[in-house]
Write an enzyme that holds these catalytic residues in place. Structure first.
Site, PDB file in Angstrom:
ATOM      1  CB  CYS A 115      44.366  37.132  32.743  1.00 15.36           C
ATOM      2  SG  CYS A 115      44.892  37.789  34.324  1.00 15.36           S
ATOM      3  CB  CYS A 144      46.826  40.107  32.959  1.00 16.98           C
ATOM      4  SG  CYS A 144      46.617  38.591  33.822  1.00 16.98           S
ATOM      5  CG  ASP A 145      45.744  41.024  29.278  1.00 16.13           C
ATOM      6  OD1 ASP A 145      46.892  41.459  29.485  1.00 16.13           O
ATOM      7  OD2 ASP A 145      45.508  39.836  29.000  1.00 16.13           O
TER       8      ASP A 145
END
Ligand code: NDP
Length: 317
Positions: A138, A141-142
């Site tokens: 992701c 997200c990261d």
């Protein structure tokens, strides 16, 4: 909680946009729905940042916050939201049986399946070893953790293209690993990638191994599948964007599904092959996979469950 059997009119499995929308409609129709959230309450949207394409949020909203709003709205009308994982189902007789966390049995007149989908992985040992330590499925997200660094992303679909351009804004350089000599992504998305100067595309390239120092990712060994030439790219982040698998394992052999595991529903309907069991969201949609389309089919599932119960009451099943 007691382990005695419990009976409900409407059981919802899964807590993404499809599940919560089904809950809102079912609760307002007085079906007293009970929802089991699954292991990721809120679903895939809790793993994203900004959501800018869900109508009603003109300034955008963070994914986790949006799912909190969904939950509150479902609870406001009386949905019981419970943390738990459905480990087994038995739809061979009515009422349908659902086993929670391998211990509690709930029987239900109607079941709404909204179990969603999960990211696919390459299947390398090193990918597992460094998952969370440089390997991620992701980017939104990261990506933040790799600000100013060099990263790689594998995949050539719309997701990979979208995530590569997202990463390019944060990172110094993005290596994009494409296994064929062309993209699967739409022309518009491809053009965005091609016009981003700090994305380097490696065509005909397979991932051989993710390299690390035992703690964090330090590189990736790639192979050109035409020449068999291998090389190491120095990177600290490795992103996997090769598609998704529907979370439908527990329904195998029970519900009709296609060869990739997506549940098959009747045309213009969320009805599965078992009366009283409805499927909505990404578990049955491999094409659109949007929060808003998942919410739409969640609404349909609840309305169909309501009609099914009304017809049962009038003895027309
Ligand atoms: P897709 O299935 O469309 O693409 C998967 C990509 O990963 C393909 O390029 C595939 O390669 C590659 N791939 C698969 N397995 C491997 C592997 N083992 N090693 C290397 N590469 C691999 O998935 P997406 O998640 O990209 O998209 C899913 C759906 O969602 C699509 O319909 C897409 O259009 C849609 N979508 C739309 C968006 C938008 O419109 N903004 C954004 C994101 C998704 P190959 O091409 O060789 O098979």
């Amino acid at each position: 909680m007691s382990q005695e059997n419990e009976h409900v009119q409407c059981l919802i499995i899964g807590s993404g946009p499809a599940g919560y929308t089904a809950a809102i409609y079912a609760a307002r129709a007085d079906l007293k729905p009970v929802m089991y959230t699954g292991m990721v309450p809120g679903g895939q949207l809790t793993q994203t940042t900004d959501v800018e394409n869900f109508p009603g949020y003109p300034d955008g909203i963070m994914g986790p916050e949006m799912m909190e709003d969904f939950r509150k709205q479902a609870e406001r009308f009386g949905t019981q939201v419970r943390f738990g994982h459905v480990s087994k189902v038995d739809f061979s007789s009515t009422p349908h049986k659902v086993i929670i966390d391998e211990e509690k049995t709930v029987t239900a007149d109607t079941v709404i399946i909204a179990t969603g989908a999960s990211a696919k992985w390459l299947g390398l040992e090193s990918e597992q070893k460094y998952n969370g330590f440089g390997v991620s499925a992701c980017a939104v997200c990261d990506g933040f953790f790799f600000k100013g660094q060099d990263v790689a992303i594998v995949g050539a679909g719309d997701t990979a293209a979208e995530e590569a351009t997202y990463l390019a804004k944060l990172c110094k350089k993005v290596h994009m690993l494409v296994r064929r000599d062309e993209f699967r992504a739409s022309k518009a998305m491809q053009n965005r990638v091609l016009n981003t100067p700090n994305i380097e595309i490696h065509y005909n390239t397979d991932t051989e191994e993710i390299l690390g120092d035992g703690k964090n990712v330090t590189g990736v060994k790639v192979k050109n599948n035409l020449t068999n030439e291998t090389k190491v790219l120095d990177i600290t982040g490795f992103f996997v964007a090769i598609g998704h698998n529907p979370n439908t394992e527990i329904f195998k052999g029970i519900l009709d599904m296609d060869e990739t595991g997506y549940l098959i529903t009747q045309a213009d309907s969320t009805k599965t092959n078992i009366p009283g069991v409805f499927a909505c969201g990404d578990a049955q949609d491999k094409l659109w996979r949007q929060a808003v389309t998942a919410a739409g089919t969640g609404c349909m599932a609840a309305l169909e469950a309501e009609r099914y119960l009304a017809a049962a009451e009038h003895g027309s099943h």
